[in-house]
Design a protein around this motif. Structure first.
Motif, short mmCIF file in Angstrom:
data_model
loop_
_atom_site.label_atom_id
_atom_site.label_comp_id
_atom_site.label_asym_id
_atom_site.label_seq_id
_atom_site.Cartn_x
_atom_site.Cartn_y
_atom_site.Cartn_z
N ASP A 1 0.84 -1.19 0.00
CA ASP A 1 0.00 0.00 0.00
C ASP A 1 0.88 1.24 0.00
N SER A 2 0.48 2.22 -0.79
CA SER A 2 1.28 3.43 -0.95
C SER A 2 0.35 4.60 -1.23
N LYS B 1 1.24 2.58 5.11
CA LYS B 1 1.56 2.90 3.71
C LYS B 1 3.01 3.38 3.55
#
Length: 401
Positions: free
Chosen positions: A91-92, A129
């Motif tokens: 996740d980013s 993230k």
């Protein structure tokens, strides 16, 4: 969980394949249990291309609109990198300078970071993230996008590390800091460690490794900084606080810059108001003056010389024309074929005779110098560009650089 800020320059994200490689590096760091904030520059020569496009429209494009244009380069990089991270299953989130809370002040194209509101970044880190931040940009008090000048992504990264109280790692196309730029002196040594003060001097004197403001922030907030090559695992250089072994060597590094011009104004009626007026006019246009020298008054007149960036030549020419109208009879000479060469070292605090050795070298090899300025750990000379390579060679040999 610990945090690290990493920064990747334009060459490190120049292609989609390189962006994917950076994404894999970030994931490896994340797997080690470290929260990662990454700052990226525009891809390759994107910024230069955007500037050239603007100049096809206007010889003097509006600085506000130029900032709006240039900021798009980093936005391309952050979105692509965030996409790559997501594709690899991590996740980013990508954040523009404004979204990352980077507040600026000052002129367009030369803004400075006033503060960073890190709540949004911390929120995303807490959610697990990898946070990808656009370097080189922020937002001013009027809500306008601003850019930080060349090397501004370094400043973004170090400032974020200072606010997050964590180390900063700068990854680029070079594998560390060298005693002399290897492109001009092939025998230069890579430095394992260098002090904040020495790196700050080298950055301000033309070494392209780190941006000056980034080093100022690093020194002020004692941010651990590591510089290394973005590809491979070659050990880089640590920028850190002074240690005893750093003072043992009298000269740590030598910098060379062809980016300055020298202005000499002769026959100025000697009055402090006249001298002050000249530099006030330059300051109004945010001209960065470096070396300044003034002769003793003779028959009521003095001569003043100073160096400034060649990029500001047109603005300086207009300022000089304005000054000529006020100070009748002055003569002005502008030299662009000059090189600034500087030696830097903490050892100069405790060891004397460095200037004498360099003067002797110049005399023995018929190298003319035009100006000389000093600080506690630095001596700078302006010389004719035709003597540059000879000066580098003889100084590097003399001080075993």
């Amino acid at each position: 969980m610990s945090i690290v800020v990493q920064k990747y320059g334009g060459t490190s994200v120049a292609t989609v394949e390189k962006i994917k490689y950076v994404a894999r590096r970030l994931i490896e760091r994340k797997k080690e249990g470290t929260d990662v904030v990454v700052v990226v520059s525009a891809m390759g020569k994107t910024t230069d291309k955007l500037i050239n496009m603007a100049k096809e429209i206007s010889n003097n494009p509006c600085r506000r609109e130029l900032d709006m244009l240039l900021s798009t380069g980093e936005q391309v990089s952050i979105s692509l990198l965030s996409m790559a991270l997501k594709e690899y299953g991590y996740d980013s989130v990508s954040l523009t300078g404004s979204q990352a809370g980077i507040k600026t002040r000052g002129y367009h194209l030369k803004a400075r970071i006033a503060d960073i509101k890190i709540e949004n970044i911390k929120k995303h880190l807490k959610e697990g993230k990898i946070v990808v931040v656009a370097g080189f940009q922020g937002v001013n008090e009027a809500g306008d996008i601003t850019t930080l000048g060349r090397g501004g992504s370094d400043t973004t990264a170090v400032a974020l590390a200072a606010k997050l109280n964590c180390p900063c790692e700068i990854y680029t196309d070079v594998d560390g800091v060298y005693s002399v730029d290897p492109r001009v002196y092939s025998k230069a040594r890579k430095l394992k460690n260098i002090s904040y003060e020495e790196m700050l001097e080298m950055a301000s004197l033309g070494a392209g490794i780190m941006e000056t403001r980034a080093m100022e922030i690093g020194k002020k907030y004692n941010v651990p900084i590591y510089i290394a090559k973005s590809e491979g695992n070659i050990e880089g250089t640590y920028i850190k606080e002074l240690s005893e072994e750093m003072e043992e060597k009298v000269i740590t590094g030598l910098t060379v810059s062809d980016d300055d011009l020298m202005v000499t104004i002769n026959n100025i009626p000697y009055n402090i108001q006249n001298i002050s007026g000249i530099f006030e006019e330059l300051a109004k246009k945010d001209i960065n003056i470096d070396m300044i020298s003034q002769t003793a008054a003779v028959d009521g007149f003095v001569n003043v010389s100073f160096t400034a960036p060649k990029l500001e030549k047109d603005i300086i020419t207009k300022i000089i024309e304005k000054i000529k109208k006020r100070l009748k009879g002055i003569e002005v000479k502008m030299e662009t074929d000059i090189t600034k060469i500087s030696v830097i070292g903490l050892g100069m605090r405790n060891q004397s005779g460095v200037a004498a050795r360099i003067f002797k070298i110049f005399a023995d090899h018929n190298i003319e110098f035009k100006q000389v300025t000093t600080s506690e750990i630095r001596i700078s000379y302006t010389i004719n560009t035709k003597d540059k390579q000879k000066a580098i060679l003889v100084i590097a040999n003399e001080f075993n650089l």
